[in-house]
Every structure is written in C-alpha cells, then in structure tokens.
Write a protein that holds these residues in place. Structure first.
Motif, PDB file in Angstrom:
ATOM      1  N   ILE A   1      49.518  50.059  41.548  1.00  0.00           N
ATOM      2  CA  ILE A   1      49.067  48.898  42.339  1.00  0.00           C
ATOM      3  C   ILE A   1      47.704  49.175  42.953  1.00  0.00           C
ATOM      4  N   GLU A   2      47.551  50.361  43.573  1.00  0.00           N
ATOM      5  CA  GLU A   2      46.280  50.717  44.213  1.00  0.00           C
ATOM      6  C   GLU A   2      45.140  50.735  43.193  1.00  0.00           C
ATOM      7  N   ASN A   3      45.380  51.304  42.039  1.00  0.00           N
ATOM      8  CA  ASN A   3      44.340  51.390  41.004  1.00  0.00           C
ATOM      9  C   ASN A   3      44.001  50.011  40.442  1.00  0.00           C
ATOM     10  N   TYR A   4      45.032  49.168  40.312  1.00  0.00           N
ATOM     11  CA  TYR A   4      44.809  47.808  39.800  1.00  0.00           C
ATOM     12  C   TYR A   4      43.950  47.000  40.773  1.00  0.00           C
ATOM     13  N   ILE A   5      44.288  47.035  42.057  1.00  0.00           N
ATOM     14  CA  ILE A   5      43.514  46.300  43.062  1.00  0.00           C
ATOM     15  C   ILE A   5      42.083  46.820  43.104  1.00  0.00           C
ATOM     16  N   SER A   6      41.934  48.140  43.008  1.00  0.00           N
ATOM     17  CA  SER A   6      40.597  48.741  42.993  1.00  0.00           C
ATOM     18  C   SER A   6      39.788  48.250  41.797  1.00  0.00           C
ATOM     19  N   SER A   7      40.442  48.143  40.629  1.00  0.00           N
ATOM     20  CA  SER A   7      39.735  47.678  39.422  1.00  0.00           C
ATOM     21  C   SER A   7      39.309  46.218  39.559  1.00  0.00           C
ATOM     22  N   LEU A   8      40.157  45.389  40.209  1.00  0.00           N
ATOM     23  CA  LEU A   8      39.807  43.982  40.422  1.00  0.00           C
ATOM     24  C   LEU A   8      38.540  43.868  41.269  1.00  0.00           C
ATOM     25  N   ARG A   9      38.463  44.698  42.300  1.00  0.00           N
ATOM     26  CA  ARG A   9      37.335  44.614  43.230  1.00  0.00           C
ATOM     27  C   ARG A   9      36.043  45.140  42.621  1.00  0.00           C
ATOM     28  N   LYS A  10      36.157  45.934  41.558  1.00  0.00           N
ATOM     29  CA  LYS A  10      34.963  46.436  40.882  1.00  0.00           C
ATOM     30  C   LYS A  10      34.412  45.414  39.892  1.00  0.00           C
ATOM     31  N   ASN A  11      35.252  44.470  39.484  1.00  0.00           N
ATOM     32  CA  ASN A  11      34.818  43.458  38.520  1.00  0.00           C
ATOM     33  C   ASN A  11      34.045  42.346  39.217  1.00  0.00           C
ATOM     34  N   ASN A  12      33.275  41.635  38.434  1.00  0.00           N
ATOM     35  CA  ASN A  12      32.442  40.561  38.981  1.00  0.00           C
ATOM     36  C   ASN A  12      33.230  39.253  39.029  1.00  0.00           C
ATOM     37  N   ILE A  13      34.277  39.216  39.871  1.00  0.00           N
ATOM     38  CA  ILE A  13      35.067  38.002  40.057  1.00  0.00           C
ATOM     39  C   ILE A  13      35.130  37.672  41.542  1.00  0.00           C
ATOM     40  N   SER A  14      35.373  36.415  41.848  1.00  0.00           N
ATOM     41  CA  SER A  14      35.328  35.953  43.234  1.00  0.00           C
ATOM     42  C   SER A  14      36.471  36.529  44.065  1.00  0.00           C
ATOM     43  N   ASN A  15      36.243  36.589  45.375  1.00  0.00           N
ATOM     44  CA  ASN A  15      37.297  37.059  46.276  1.00  0.00           C
ATOM     45  C   ASN A  15      38.535  36.175  46.195  1.00  0.00           C
ATOM     46  N   ALA A  16      38.316  34.862  46.009  1.00  0.00           N
ATOM     47  CA  ALA A  16      39.444  33.928  45.925  1.00  0.00           C
ATOM     48  C   ALA A  16      40.331  34.256  44.722  1.00  0.00           C
ATOM     49  N   THR A  17      39.714  34.590  43.589  1.00  0.00           N
ATOM     50  CA  THR A  17      40.473  34.942  42.385  1.00  0.00           C
ATOM     51  C   THR A  17      41.217  36.256  42.580  1.00  0.00           C
ATOM     52  N   ILE A  18      40.538  37.237  43.181  1.00  0.00           N
ATOM     53  CA  ILE A  18      41.178  38.530  43.461  1.00  0.00           C
ATOM     54  C   ILE A  18      42.387  38.326  44.371  1.00  0.00           C
ATOM     55  N   ASN A  19      42.193  37.518  45.436  1.00  0.00           N
ATOM     56  CA  ASN A  19      43.285  37.269  46.386  1.00  0.00           C
ATOM     57  C   ASN A  19      44.479  36.607  45.716  1.00  0.00           C
ATOM     58  N   ARG A  20      44.201  35.685  44.774  1.00  0.00           N
ATOM     59  CA  ARG A  20      45.297  35.017  44.076  1.00  0.00           C
ATOM     60  C   ARG A  20      46.081  36.015  43.220  1.00  0.00           C
ATOM     61  N   LYS A  21      45.359  36.878  42.516  1.00  0.00           N
ATOM     62  CA  LYS A  21      46.013  37.867  41.662  1.00  0.00           C
ATOM     63  C   LYS A  21      46.833  38.857  42.499  1.00  0.00           C
ATOM     64  N   ILE A  22      46.268  39.279  43.629  1.00  0.00           N
ATOM     65  CA  ILE A  22      46.980  40.196  44.521  1.00  0.00           C
ATOM     66  C   ILE A  22      48.228  39.519  45.084  1.00  0.00           C
ATOM     67  N   SER A  23      48.086  38.247  45.469  1.00  0.00           N
ATOM     68  CA  SER A  23      49.218  37.500  46.023  1.00  0.00           C
ATOM     69  C   SER A  23      50.332  37.332  44.987  1.00  0.00           C
ATOM     70  N   SER A  24      49.951  37.058  43.735  1.00  0.00           N
ATOM     71  CA  SER A  24      50.950  36.915  42.662  1.00  0.00           C
ATOM     72  C   SER A  24      51.752  38.202  42.504  1.00  0.00           C
ATOM     73  N   LEU A  25      51.038  39.320  42.474  1.00  0.00           N
ATOM     74  CA  LEU A  25      51.701  40.611  42.296  1.00  0.00           C
ATOM     75  C   LEU A  25      52.575  40.947  43.507  1.00  0.00           C
ATOM     76  N   LYS A  26      52.064  40.694  44.695  1.00  0.00           N
ATOM     77  CA  LYS A  26      52.827  40.988  45.916  1.00  0.00           C
ATOM     78  C   LYS A  26      54.125  40.185  45.956  1.00  0.00           C
ATOM     79  N   ASN A  27      54.047  38.892  45.636  1.00  0.00           N
ATOM     80  CA  ASN A  27      55.252  38.051  45.657  1.00  0.00           C
ATOM     81  C   ASN A  27      56.270  38.481  44.604  1.00  0.00           C
ATOM     82  N   PHE A  28      55.780  38.915  43.457  1.00  0.00           N
ATOM     83  CA  PHE A  28      56.656  39.403  42.399  1.00  0.00           C
ATOM     84  C   PHE A  28      57.405  40.658  42.868  1.00  0.00           C
ATOM     85  N   LEU A  29      56.671  41.590  43.480  1.00  0.00           N
ATOM     86  CA  LEU A  29      57.284  42.838  43.930  1.00  0.00           C
ATOM     87  C   LEU A  29      58.225  42.610  45.111  1.00  0.00           C
ATOM     88  N   LYS A  30      57.871  41.681  45.992  1.00  0.00           N
ATOM     89  CA  LYS A  30      58.766  41.346  47.112  1.00  0.00           C
ATOM     90  C   LYS A  30      60.072  40.757  46.586  1.00  0.00           C
TER      91      LYS A  30
END
Length: 212
Positions: A48-77
């Motif tokens: 999870i930590e490495n995946y989030i780190s890779s998202l933040r290194k890519n040239n994508i918007s914070n809104a898109t990163i937040n959505r992807k993180i939220s999807s993963l968090k809800n799945f794991l919860k």
C-alpha cells in the motif's frame, strides 16, 4: 489473494452502498490498478505504501490520486469488517489537498452555436440526442440521470422532473413549457423518456453523437 474478493466487494457496493454502475466501475478500475502493482513478496502494508508513493510520483492530479486511495481504503476496510484481512494500517491513507479551479462558464451564444451545429448532423435519431443534451443544459442533470428518466418522473402540470441521483437521492428540476412540449412530441411509449425502439440509450452513444 485479494482478487478473489473483488466480486464480493462489487456486490456490497451495489446492494449496501446503493452506488451507480458508473461509480462501481470506477472502484473496480482503481482496484485492478492496485492489484497489477501488487508484489506478493511484500506484506500488504508495504504494498500500500509503495503504491501510494508511486501514484504521487506520477503526473496525475491530486483529485485522481485521492479517488484511487479512497477506493483502495474502502476495499480494505470492507475486507477488514468481513475478517478476511487484519492489521491494516489505515493511517497511511492520507489525502492530498485538492487544488480547486474555478469553472469557466460557456456563454449562451456559444451554447446556441453548439446546438445549431448539432441540428445539422446526419446522425440517426439526432433529435432525441439533441433533446438529451438540451435537457442537461436546461436542468443541470448528469447524462446518466437524464438517460434514466421515465415518463412518470415528468410532471406536465408543475413543469418539473423527479431526478434520482447518486446514492438514490431524489431532487426536482424545473423545465420550460416549450421544452416539455418538445419531449411529448417525441413520445412513443410510457417507458424511458429517451429511447430508441424501446431500448434505453447508453452514455456511450451520446458521447459518439457529440464526437461525430
């Protein structure tokens, strides 16, 4: 094996969370992206930590990163609540600040130019598609909301439509008498307001009309 639980989570989003098919599809796309990244020789928290780190290194918007993180968090919860996994560090799911942009409105003259152009289209059933887009312009509906409308949702007396949005939330939107008359002039049955040969029109076909 997290892939084994995707379908269960999908059913949970549909039946328990009442999400639209479009929202569920976005969840599945985000989760499949994480599973492609997933390395079996690392524990889940490291993944999870490495995946989030890779998202933040890519040239994508914070809104898109937040959505992807939220999807993963809800799945794991969800998996945690079902006692499928345990010991997940949810503190690592920190959202980034969204940079809000002020939307630029399209002027009425520009809108009229767009509809003038659409009226010259040779697209089959173009009048139905133009009515869908004009309804979206008049009322502010999402395309999925417009396509889901049925004739009982429309009140000719009040000049309103009942709209069922995300999470089954209901609201009213007001129309003009002129536009309601246009809709009734196209009516062929008592099913969906916008249909071709009795079949509901897809979002994809509306997009194809616009692209053409």
């Amino acid at each position: 094996n997290l892939e084994n639980y995707i379908d269960i989570f999908k059913e949970f989003l549909f039946s328990e969370k009442n999400l639209s098919q479009n929202s569920i599809n976005n969840y599945l796309i985000d989760l499949k992206q994480f599973l492609i990244f997933f390395k079996r020789n690392e524990n889940l928290n490291e993944n999870i930590e490495n995946y989030i780190s890779s998202l933040r290194k890519n040239n994508i918007s914070n809104a898109t990163i937040n959505r992807k993180i939220s999807s993963l968090k809800n799945f794991l919860k969800f998996l945690q609540s079902e006692k499928i996994i345990r010991n997940i560090n949810l503190d690592i799911f920190e959202s980034l600040n969204n940079s809000k942009k002020i939307p630029k409105a399209i002027s009425k003259s520009e809108i009229n130019k767009i509809f003038d152009s659409l009226s010259r289209s040779d697209f089959t059933n173009k009048n139905i598609y133009i009515s869908i887009l004009r309804l979206m312009f008049i009322s502010g509906l999402r395309v999925s909301e417009a396509l889901a409308l049925k004739w009982p949702d429309l009140s000719k007396v009040d000049m309103t439509i009942n709209v069922y949005g995300k999470g089954s939330k209901e609201r009213k939107s007001y129309l003009t008498r002129e536009f309601i008359d246009v809709l009734y002039s196209q009516k062929k049955d008592d099913g969906f307001i916008f249909n071709v040969k009795g079949k509901k029109i897809s979002v994809r076909s509306v997009n194809q009309f616009l692209e053409r």
